[in-house]
Design a protein around this motif. Structure first.
Motif, PDB file in Angstrom:
ATOM      1  N   GLU A  39       9.796   8.541 -38.374  1.00 57.94           N
ATOM      2  CA  GLU A  39       8.577   9.092 -37.790  1.00 57.94           C
ATOM      3  C   GLU A  39       7.468   8.038 -37.793  1.00 57.94           C
ATOM      4  O   GLU A  39       6.702   7.934 -36.830  1.00 57.94           O
ATOM      5  CB  GLU A  39       8.123  10.319 -38.593  1.00 57.94           C
ATOM      6  CG  GLU A  39       9.054  11.514 -38.445  1.00 57.94           C
ATOM      7  CD  GLU A  39       8.731  12.617 -39.429  1.00 57.94           C
ATOM      8  OE1 GLU A  39       8.920  13.796 -39.075  1.00 57.94           O
ATOM      9  OE2 GLU A  39       8.278  12.310 -40.556  1.00 57.94           O
ATOM     10  N   PHE A  40       7.409   7.262 -38.850  1.00 56.41           N
ATOM     11  CA  PHE A  40       6.375   6.236 -38.927  1.00 56.41           C
ATOM     12  C   PHE A  40       6.575   5.177 -37.851  1.00 56.41           C
ATOM     13  O   PHE A  40       5.608   4.637 -37.308  1.00 56.41           O
ATOM     14  CB  PHE A  40       6.377   5.588 -40.316  1.00 56.41           C
ATOM     15  CG  PHE A  40       5.205   4.687 -40.549  1.00 56.41           C
ATOM     16  CD1 PHE A  40       3.960   5.206 -40.873  1.00 56.41           C
ATOM     17  CD2 PHE A  40       5.331   3.308 -40.442  1.00 56.41           C
ATOM     18  CE1 PHE A  40       2.866   4.374 -41.077  1.00 56.41           C
ATOM     19  CE2 PHE A  40       4.252   2.475 -40.645  1.00 56.41           C
ATOM     20  CZ  PHE A  40       3.008   3.011 -40.967  1.00 56.41           C
ATOM     21  N   MET A  41       7.824   4.895 -37.516  1.00 57.16           N
ATOM     22  CA  MET A  41       8.115   3.915 -36.478  1.00 57.16           C
ATOM     23  C   MET A  41       7.553   4.363 -35.129  1.00 57.16           C
ATOM     24  O   MET A  41       7.181   3.523 -34.300  1.00 57.16           O
ATOM     25  CB  MET A  41       9.617   3.663 -36.380  1.00 57.16           C
ATOM     26  CG  MET A  41       9.995   2.543 -35.406  1.00 57.16           C
ATOM     27  SD  MET A  41       9.205   0.954 -35.818  1.00 57.16           S
ATOM     28  CE  MET A  41       9.740  -0.077 -34.459  1.00 57.16           C
ATOM     29  N   GLY A  42       7.476   5.680 -34.901  1.00 51.68           N
ATOM     30  CA  GLY A  42       6.889   6.181 -33.656  1.00 51.68           C
ATOM     31  C   GLY A  42       5.443   5.731 -33.518  1.00 51.68           C
ATOM     32  O   GLY A  42       5.026   5.231 -32.464  1.00 51.68           O
ATOM     33  N   PHE A  43       4.657   5.899 -34.598  1.00 51.30           N
ATOM     34  CA  PHE A  43       3.269   5.421 -34.594  1.00 51.30           C
ATOM     35  C   PHE A  43       3.229   3.905 -34.461  1.00 51.30           C
ATOM     36  O   PHE A  43       2.456   3.345 -33.673  1.00 51.30           O
ATOM     37  CB  PHE A  43       2.569   5.854 -35.884  1.00 51.30           C
ATOM     38  CG  PHE A  43       1.456   4.939 -36.317  1.00 51.30           C
ATOM     39  CD1 PHE A  43       0.234   4.965 -35.672  1.00 51.30           C
ATOM     40  CD2 PHE A  43       1.641   4.030 -37.355  1.00 51.30           C
ATOM     41  CE1 PHE A  43      -0.795   4.103 -36.057  1.00 51.30           C
ATOM     42  CE2 PHE A  43       0.626   3.177 -37.745  1.00 51.30           C
ATOM     43  CZ  PHE A  43      -0.603   3.214 -37.088  1.00 51.30           C
ATOM     44  N   PHE A  44       4.076   3.243 -35.220  1.00 50.03           N
ATOM     45  CA  PHE A  44       4.034   1.780 -35.279  1.00 50.03           C
ATOM     46  C   PHE A  44       4.430   1.153 -33.943  1.00 50.03           C
ATOM     47  O   PHE A  44       3.874   0.143 -33.535  1.00 50.03           O
ATOM     48  CB  PHE A  44       4.957   1.294 -36.395  1.00 50.03           C
ATOM     49  CG  PHE A  44       4.709  -0.123 -36.801  1.00 50.03           C
ATOM     50  CD1 PHE A  44       3.646  -0.444 -37.618  1.00 50.03           C
ATOM     51  CD2 PHE A  44       5.542  -1.140 -36.361  1.00 50.03           C
ATOM     52  CE1 PHE A  44       3.408  -1.758 -37.991  1.00 50.03           C
ATOM     53  CE2 PHE A  44       5.321  -2.451 -36.731  1.00 50.03           C
ATOM     54  CZ  PHE A  44       4.242  -2.764 -37.553  1.00 50.03           C
ATOM     55  N   LYS A  45       5.381   1.768 -33.260  1.00 43.96           N
ATOM     56  CA  LYS A  45       5.832   1.243 -31.967  1.00 43.96           C
ATOM     57  C   LYS A  45       4.695   1.273 -30.943  1.00 43.96           C
ATOM     58  O   LYS A  45       4.532   0.328 -30.159  1.00 43.96           O
ATOM     59  CB  LYS A  45       7.011   2.084 -31.451  1.00 43.96           C
ATOM     60  CG  LYS A  45       7.593   1.614 -30.119  1.00 43.96           C
ATOM     61  CD  LYS A  45       8.212   0.228 -30.253  1.00 43.96           C
ATOM     62  CE  LYS A  45       9.064  -0.147 -29.039  1.00 43.96           C
ATOM     63  NZ  LYS A  45       8.288  -0.203 -27.792  1.00 43.96           N
ATOM     64  N   SER A  46       3.900   2.337 -30.964  1.00 46.01           N
ATOM     65  CA  SER A  46       2.774   2.408 -30.030  1.00 46.01           C
ATOM     66  C   SER A  46       1.750   1.316 -30.349  1.00 46.01           C
ATOM     67  O   SER A  46       1.147   0.732 -29.442  1.00 46.01           O
ATOM     68  CB  SER A  46       2.118   3.791 -30.086  1.00 46.01           C
ATOM     69  OG  SER A  46       1.568   4.049 -31.372  1.00 46.01           O
ATOM     70  N   ASP A  49       3.142  -1.930 -28.981  1.00 46.42           N
ATOM     71  CA  ASP A  49       3.042  -1.986 -27.528  1.00 46.42           C
ATOM     72  C   ASP A  49       1.625  -2.333 -27.082  1.00 46.42           C
ATOM     73  O   ASP A  49       1.426  -3.136 -26.155  1.00 46.42           O
ATOM     74  CB  ASP A  49       3.461  -0.646 -26.914  1.00 46.42           C
ATOM     75  CG  ASP A  49       4.956  -0.371 -27.083  1.00 46.42           C
ATOM     76  OD1 ASP A  49       5.699  -1.331 -27.365  1.00 46.42           O
ATOM     77  OD2 ASP A  49       5.364   0.797 -26.947  1.00 46.42           O
ATOM     78  N   ILE A  50       0.624  -1.741 -27.741  1.00 44.57           N
ATOM     79  CA  ILE A  50      -0.770  -2.014 -27.398  1.00 44.57           C
ATOM     80  C   ILE A  50      -1.091  -3.489 -27.580  1.00 44.57           C
ATOM     81  O   ILE A  50      -1.850  -4.089 -26.810  1.00 44.57           O
ATOM     82  CB  ILE A  50      -1.718  -1.143 -28.261  1.00 44.57           C
ATOM     83  CG1 ILE A  50      -1.592   0.331 -27.854  1.00 44.57           C
ATOM     84  CG2 ILE A  50      -3.167  -1.611 -28.154  1.00 44.57           C
ATOM     85  CD1 ILE A  50      -2.302   1.284 -28.795  1.00 44.57           C
ATOM     86  N   ASN A  51      -0.488  -4.095 -28.606  1.00 43.40           N
ATOM     87  CA  ASN A  51      -0.785  -5.483 -28.930  1.00 43.40           C
ATOM     88  C   ASN A  51       0.268  -6.469 -28.414  1.00 43.40           C
ATOM     89  O   ASN A  51       0.237  -7.650 -28.762  1.00 43.40           O
ATOM     90  CB  ASN A  51      -0.926  -5.632 -30.447  1.00 43.40           C
ATOM     91  CG  ASN A  51      -2.191  -4.987 -30.973  1.00 43.40           C
ATOM     92  OD1 ASN A  51      -3.257  -5.601 -30.993  1.00 43.40           O
ATOM     93  ND2 ASN A  51      -2.087  -3.728 -31.387  1.00 43.40           N
ATOM     94  N   ASN A  52       1.185  -5.971 -27.581  1.00 47.74           N
ATOM     95  CA  ASN A  52       2.241  -6.820 -27.003  1.00 47.74           C
ATOM     96  C   ASN A  52       3.028  -7.571 -28.067  1.00 47.74           C
ATOM     97  O   ASN A  52       3.269  -8.788 -27.962  1.00 47.74           O
ATOM     98  CB  ASN A  52       1.633  -7.811 -25.992  1.00 47.74           C
ATOM     99  CG  ASN A  52       0.977  -7.131 -24.813  1.00 47.74           C
ATOM    100  OD1 ASN A  52       1.548  -6.212 -24.218  1.00 47.74           O
ATOM    101  ND2 ASN A  52      -0.226  -7.559 -24.469  1.00 47.74           N
ATOM    102  N   ILE A  53       3.412  -6.858 -29.101  1.00 48.43           N
ATOM    103  CA  ILE A  53       4.180  -7.439 -30.203  1.00 48.43           C
ATOM    104  C   ILE A  53       5.621  -6.956 -30.124  1.00 48.43           C
ATOM    105  O   ILE A  53       5.878  -5.765 -29.891  1.00 48.43           O
ATOM    106  CB  ILE A  53       3.578  -7.038 -31.564  1.00 48.43           C
ATOM    107  CG1 ILE A  53       2.151  -7.565 -31.697  1.00 48.43           C
ATOM    108  CG2 ILE A  53       4.423  -7.560 -32.721  1.00 48.43           C
ATOM    109  CD1 ILE A  53       1.430  -7.055 -32.924  1.00 48.43           C
TER     110      ILE A  53
END
Length: 257
Positions: A39-46, A49-53
């Motif tokens: 579940e934490f990866m869901g937040f972290f993935k966004s 994506d915002i930071n193009n990482i």
């Protein structure tokens, strides 16, 4: 790039650091001790994506945490999604200060360790008093590079919440700056007394600490309420909102080297 998690009782502050350790972006979400690594990866993935990482860009993951279950979750998260062993701040790591003979350091929290580490790096030639204004307020005192003691008391919002939680009719209010110590109604009465009472408590603690140390001290403040309190407590020499994040990175590099 590096990812730093500063886990408190109320919030998890996630910071992205470049290869030089400079904070490029910071995100804040509520501490949820039931969240899984997936579940934490869901937040972290966004956030990525915002930071193009991309996953391959992450060189290291660091955690300073006062919530053990979140620490464990982030260790699983780092291993599962990035193949990295997460660096966890603890008193067992190599640290740049020593403890006075009468100090029991076994239970010293990660949040307090990193504040001391970074304060010593930035002000190596001073006696230090370090306040961290969060859910709990802590203070650490160093004479040279020797830790001689500290303290813990409720943070500003915790003071107000405890009053609301243990009385039948008093309202819940925000901790905020007020124009006068004289409240005009119940709400402003709570806010005025809490705000100026807290300011007075911090001032008196600094006075007593300096008296016991017997020498002048440089006073640093960090944490969510440091800016507003620093405006009124002139004894505070420096407010540093990113002291903790920089401290985690400093300790990580020290132990890696």
């Amino acid at each position: 790039m590096y990812i730093v998690f500063d886990v408190g009782n109320t919030n998890i502050v996630t910071s992205i650091l470049n290869s030089e350790g400079i904070v490029e972006n910071t995100f804040r979400n509520r501490t949820n001790d039931r969240i899984t690594e997936d579940e934490f990866m869901g937040f972290f993935k966004s956030m990525m994506d915002i930071n193009n990482i991309e996953v391959k860009d992450i060189e290291g993951i660091m955690v300073s945490s006062v919530v053990p279950v979140i620490t464990s979750m982030l260790q699983r998260f780092g291993k599962k999604y990035f193949g990295l062993d997460v660096f966890v701040v603890s008193v067992s790591q190599k640290i740049p200060f020593k403890f006075a003979d009468n100090i029991d350091a076994s239970g010293m929290g990660a949040d307090r360790i990193i504040n001391v580490v970074q304060a010593l790096k930035e002000y190596p030639d001073k006696n230090l008093i370090i306040f961290d204004f969060g859910t709990a307020t802590t203070y650490e005192v160093l004479k040279g590079n020797t830790y001689i003691g500290g303290g813990i008391f409720p943070g500003p919002r915790t003071y107000i919440n405890s009053l609301f939680g243990t009385t039948a009719r008093l309202p819940k209010v925000e901790f905020c700056e007020t124009e006068s110590v004289l409240g005009r109604n119940t709400v402003t009465g709570i806010q005025s007394a809490t705000f100026f009472g807290y300011i007075g408590q911090v001032k008196y603690l600094i006075e007593k600490i300096k008296e016991e140390v017997g020498e002048d001290c440089f006073v640093i403040a960090t944490g969510g309420f440091s800016k507003i309190i620093g405006e009124y407590v002139k004894e505070i020499d420096k407010c540093s909102s990113k002291l903790s994040i920089r401290g985690i990175y400093t300790l990580y590099k020290m132990n890696k080297e």
